[in-house]
Structures are given as C-alpha cells and as structure tokens.
Motif scaffolding. Structure first.
Motif, PDB file in Angstrom:
ATOM      1  N   SER A  85     -22.759 -30.230  31.583  1.00  0.00           N
ATOM      2  CA  SER A  85     -23.836 -29.118  32.220  1.00  0.00           C
ATOM      3  C   SER A  85     -23.719 -29.248  33.757  1.00  0.00           C
ATOM      4  CB  SER A  85     -25.222 -29.372  31.699  1.00  0.00           C
ATOM      5  OG  SER A  85     -26.164 -28.686  32.299  1.00  0.00           O
ATOM      6  N   TYR A  86     -23.271 -28.367  34.410  1.00  0.00           N
ATOM      7  CA  TYR A  86     -23.054 -28.377  35.958  1.00  0.00           C
ATOM      8  C   TYR A  86     -24.439 -28.287  36.712  1.00  0.00           C
ATOM      9  CZ  TYR A  86     -18.286 -29.035  34.731  1.00  0.00           C
ATOM     10  OH  TYR A  86     -17.089 -29.323  34.207  1.00  0.00           O
ATOM     11  N   ASN A  87     -25.169 -27.382  36.316  1.00  0.00           N
ATOM     12  CA  ASN A  87     -26.380 -26.664  36.871  1.00  0.00           C
ATOM     13  C   ASN A  87     -27.890 -27.189  36.230  1.00  0.00           C
ATOM     14  OD1 ASN A  87     -24.663 -25.266  38.674  1.00  0.00           O
ATOM     15  ND2 ASN A  87     -24.552 -23.602  37.022  1.00  0.00           N
ATOM     16  N   HIS A  88     -28.998 -27.301  36.880  1.00  0.00           N
ATOM     17  CA  HIS A  88     -30.173 -27.494  36.380  1.00  0.00           C
ATOM     18  C   HIS A  88     -30.392 -26.885  35.461  1.00  0.00           C
ATOM     19  CE1 HIS A  88     -30.835 -24.641  39.391  1.00  0.00           C
ATOM     20  NE2 HIS A  88     -32.151 -24.314  39.047  1.00  0.00           N
ATOM     21  N   ASN A  89     -30.101 -25.481  35.346  1.00  0.00           N
ATOM     22  CA  ASN A  89     -30.431 -24.670  34.260  1.00  0.00           C
ATOM     23  C   ASN A  89     -29.637 -25.039  32.929  1.00  0.00           C
ATOM     24  OD1 ASN A  89     -28.211 -23.411  34.930  1.00  0.00           O
ATOM     25  ND2 ASN A  89     -28.948 -21.508  35.503  1.00  0.00           N
ATOM     26  N   GLY A  90     -28.816 -25.659  32.948  1.00  0.00           N
ATOM     27  CA  GLY A  90     -27.869 -26.229  31.486  1.00  0.00           C
ATOM     28  C   GLY A  90     -26.619 -25.283  31.526  1.00  0.00           C
ATOM     29  N   ASN A  91     -26.478 -24.552  32.541  1.00  0.00           N
ATOM     30  CA  ASN A  91     -25.124 -23.580  32.424  1.00  0.00           C
ATOM     31  C   ASN A  91     -24.067 -24.659  33.133  1.00  0.00           C
ATOM     32  OD1 ASN A  91     -23.013 -22.180  33.658  1.00  0.00           O
ATOM     33  ND2 ASN A  91     -24.520 -20.302  33.349  1.00  0.00           N
ATOM     34  N   ASN A  92     -22.898 -24.384  32.363  1.00  0.00           N
ATOM     35  CA  ASN A  92     -21.802 -25.080  32.849  1.00  0.00           C
ATOM     36  C   ASN A  92     -20.664 -24.485  33.137  1.00  0.00           C
ATOM     37  OD1 ASN A  92     -20.755 -24.294  30.515  1.00  0.00           O
ATOM     38  ND2 ASN A  92     -20.286 -26.202  29.380  1.00  0.00           N
ATOM     39  N   VAL A  93     -20.671 -23.340  33.719  1.00  0.00           N
ATOM     40  CA  VAL A  93     -19.473 -22.581  34.282  1.00  0.00           C
ATOM     41  C   VAL A  93     -19.234 -23.139  35.850  1.00  0.00           C
ATOM     42  CG1 VAL A  93     -18.664 -20.367  35.110  1.00  0.00           C
ATOM     43  CG2 VAL A  93     -20.114 -20.653  33.034  1.00  0.00           C
ATOM     44  N   ASP A  94     -18.090 -23.496  35.850  1.00  0.00           N
ATOM     45  CA  ASP A  94     -17.330 -24.071  37.296  1.00  0.00           C
ATOM     46  C   ASP A  94     -16.895 -22.892  37.796  1.00  0.00           C
ATOM     47  OD1 ASP A  94     -16.111 -25.312  39.316  1.00  0.00           O
ATOM     48  OD2 ASP A  94     -15.277 -26.821  38.328  1.00  0.00           O
ATOM     49  N   MET A  95     -17.279 -22.232  38.768  1.00  0.00           N
ATOM     50  CA  MET A  95     -16.835 -21.179  39.449  1.00  0.00           C
ATOM     51  C   MET A  95     -15.296 -21.433  39.841  1.00  0.00           C
ATOM     52  SD  MET A  95     -17.463 -18.122  39.532  1.00  0.00           S
ATOM     53  CE  MET A  95     -18.286 -16.558  40.355  1.00  0.00           C
ATOM     54  N   ASP A  96     -14.902 -22.551  40.507  1.00  0.00           N
ATOM     55  CA  ASP A  96     -13.658 -22.781  41.069  1.00  0.00           C
ATOM     56  C   ASP A  96     -12.732 -22.741  40.158  1.00  0.00           C
ATOM     57  OD1 ASP A  96     -14.869 -22.820  43.613  1.00  0.00           O
ATOM     58  OD2 ASP A  96     -14.944 -24.787  43.636  1.00  0.00           O
ATOM     59  N   LYS A  97     -13.095 -23.705  39.049  1.00  0.00           N
ATOM     60  CA  LYS A  97     -12.330 -23.736  38.027  1.00  0.00           C
ATOM     61  C   LYS A  97     -11.636 -22.241  36.985  1.00  0.00           C
ATOM     62  CE  LYS A  97     -11.742 -25.786  33.137  1.00  0.00           C
ATOM     63  NZ  LYS A  97     -11.305 -24.543  32.714  1.00  0.00           N
ATOM     64  N   GLU A  98     -12.896 -21.548  37.136  1.00  0.00           N
ATOM     65  CA  GLU A  98     -12.711 -20.200  36.325  1.00  0.00           C
ATOM     66  C   GLU A  98     -11.808 -19.264  37.197  1.00  0.00           C
ATOM     67  OE1 GLU A  98     -13.648 -19.459  33.317  1.00  0.00           O
ATOM     68  OE2 GLU A  98     -14.855 -21.333  32.986  1.00  0.00           O
ATOM     69  N   MET A  99     -11.961 -19.283  38.574  1.00  0.00           N
ATOM     70  CA  MET A  99     -11.174 -18.552  39.407  1.00  0.00           C
ATOM     71  C   MET A  99      -9.484 -18.829  39.508  1.00  0.00           C
ATOM     72  SD  MET A  99     -13.228 -16.066  40.223  1.00  0.00           S
ATOM     73  CE  MET A  99     -12.334 -15.298  41.539  1.00  0.00           C
ATOM     74  N   SER A 100      -9.531 -20.186  39.631  1.00  0.00           N
ATOM     75  CA  SER A 100      -8.333 -20.681  39.442  1.00  0.00           C
ATOM     76  C   SER A 100      -7.348 -20.369  38.076  1.00  0.00           C
ATOM     77  CB  SER A 100      -8.375 -22.171  39.700  1.00  0.00           C
ATOM     78  OG  SER A 100      -6.924 -22.776  39.331  1.00  0.00           O
ATOM     79  N   ASP A 101      -8.231 -20.507  37.005  1.00  0.00           N
ATOM     80  CA  ASP A 101      -7.578 -20.055  35.681  1.00  0.00           C
ATOM     81  C   ASP A 101      -7.371 -18.723  35.464  1.00  0.00           C
ATOM     82  OD1 ASP A 101      -7.965 -22.974  34.738  1.00  0.00           O
ATOM     83  OD2 ASP A 101      -9.793 -22.386  33.569  1.00  0.00           O
TER      84      ASP A 101
END
Length: 131
Positions: A85-101
């Motif tokens: 979980s990367y954000n305080h709201n429980g979301n774990n989407v890493d935008m940098d990783k997603e854009m790289s992928d």
C-alpha cells in the motif's frame, strides 16, 4: 501439414499477452486515485514454471487421438498485488512503475507487429514469385 507452421500462432499468443498486459496497466493508471484499489499485473513466468514442474510425459499413438496438452489455454494470468500500500487511502498503484511498464510493453508489442509484418511480406514474396 501446417501451412504456416507454429510461428503465426506463437506471434498471435504473444500479441494477446501484450494486449492484456496493456489493458491491465492502463486500468491500473486509471485507478491511481481510487481508494483501496490494488494494482494488477499480467504474469507469464509463473504459469510457465508451474506447467514445466507439473508436466507428465504422454504419448499419442494416433494423430486422431485428442492431445494431452491443449494450446488453447492462456499462457498468462492476471494477479492482484494485494500485499503493498503506497498511499494513505490503501491504493498501491506506483505511477512511475506503471508508465515504465507501459513503455516497455508498447516496444514489445511493436516488435511483435514488425515480426508479423515480416512474415506476411515473406508470404507475399513467395506468392508473387519473388518479384
């Protein structure tokens, strides 16, 4: 006798994998601000490893018999990354990783399209008699 061999089928399966991966990545990006959303990933290596480890030796004694292994099944699966979980709201989407992928997947997909186009150009050359 296979007219095109297994190359076209392998390219088709690879393009299906890349398309599903693109769909999954863009879904992750679209839900970057959704509370408690857990990112998903398309995995191939895990499925391959499980198939290799669980395979048994079989032999068809007649070509009309049903084959033991089916190539119709998907060689990938979508898994949810629920352990982070990367954000305080429980979301774990890493935008940098997603854009790289996404960039890597687009390059991979374009390479598949180029390879498929090369195969069609070869067939076209054969049909035209090398002209």
């Amino acid at each position: 006798m296979k007219l095109f061999g297994s190359t076209f089928q392998a390219l088709e399966n690879s393009m299906n994998y890349a398309s599903k991966k693109n769909q999954t990545i863009t879904n992750n990006i679209a839900n970057v601000d959704t509370p408690n959303f857990k990112s998903k990933n398309v995995v191939f290596k895990d499925v391959l490893a499980s198939e290799v480890n669980s395979s048994i030796q079989t032999k068809r004694t007649n070509e009309k018999h049903i084959p033991f292994s089916s190539s119709e099944g998907k060689s990938y699966k979508v898994v949810t990354n629920s352990n982070t979980s990367y954000n305080h709201n429980g979301n774990n989407v890493d935008m940098d990783k997603e854009m790289s992928d996404l960039a890597k997947n687009q390059i991979y997909y374009q390479a598949l399209v180029d390879r498929l186009n090369g195969k069609f150009r070869s067939l076209q050359s054969v049909l035209k008699g090398g002209q």
